[in-house]
Design an enzyme around this catalytic site. Sequence first.
Site, mmCIF file in Angstrom:
data_model
loop_
_atom_site.group_PDB
_atom_site.id
_atom_site.type_symbol
_atom_site.label_atom_id
_atom_site.label_comp_id
_atom_site.label_asym_id
_atom_site.label_seq_id
_atom_site.Cartn_x
_atom_site.Cartn_y
_atom_site.Cartn_z
ATOM 1 N N TYR A 27 -72.350 -43.734 20.777
ATOM 2 C CA TYR A 27 -71.475 -44.731 21.390
ATOM 3 C C TYR A 27 -70.588 -45.376 20.327
ATOM 4 C CZ TYR A 27 -75.079 -44.306 25.026
ATOM 5 O OH TYR A 27 -75.972 -43.817 25.948
ATOM 6 N N HIS A 112 -81.621 -37.645 23.020
ATOM 7 C CA HIS A 112 -80.403 -37.887 23.771
ATOM 8 C C HIS A 112 -79.686 -36.590 24.141
ATOM 9 C CE1 HIS A 112 -76.444 -40.492 23.913
ATOM 10 N NE2 HIS A 112 -76.910 -40.200 25.115
#
Length: 301
Positions: A27, A112
């Site tokens: 992110y 992830h």
Amino acid sequence: MSDENATATVDRAWAEGIRYFDTAPHYGLGLSERRLGAALASRPRDEFTVSTKVGRILEPDPAGAGRRDDAGFDVPAAYRRRWDFSRDGVLRSITESLARLGLDRIDLVYVHDPDQHFATALDEALPTLVELREQGVVGAVGVGMNQCPMLAEFVRAAELDAVMLAGRYTLLDQSGLDELLPLCEERGVPVLAAGVFNGGILATPEPGEMYDYRPATAELSARAARIAAACARHGVELPQAALALPAAHPAVAGVVAGAHRPEQVSANVRRARRPVPPALWAELIETGLLRAGTPIRERVP
């Protein structure tokens, strides 16, 4: 957004009683972790929970500093992402995340998006995180994905503390009910439901235009409009129902909603605390807009 706005958004979340914060190196090419760590630095460490993720290593890319990131974040492309679910990659990722967050431990770490790396994630990433859990560097271990079948395989094959399911248990997509959510309920694996607005289409009273990072199809837009109209008939806002649906499932331990300004945090909290009339769920099921058998037990935080 500015650093000041990021801090104000976390401050508002804290003031609203939120104590779980999720981030990842992916992110903003590390910016999310740095900003979250800075915003939480003055808070008592035992009073909040932070989760981050492994699977993408950030490598400096000086040649990209003059460009913008091409993965959906409005930041300079001063780093490049490299997939790495190996033991060394996980150890490096955790070390770098701890530095960016300014923490000495991370409460929950997800593997992830291992969609193309199942074997390495299972054989190397997860065992490495378990070792770190035993050392106290990591508090809990999970997997986070935006698909259900492989996430279910991880639940079967590993002893996970939690999973994060993004976008697959929403008003527009209840595929989590096929296998994953019943399996997690059976095995006692808590689910964190993320992406509950499906990228924006469910985030506002009138449906938005984006679905899972792409323009919504005409069919999805029409379906969202029908759901929004049903919500309005029952005095409910579309995002209110979008937050309430996953929260009602017994396997779901929490709903993760993003915000890019303080007012959005307060709006999400207000909506999450407002009960949804059972008659709305009944209408959505009767009209085929929601799957039959969808758990609709009200759970207001």
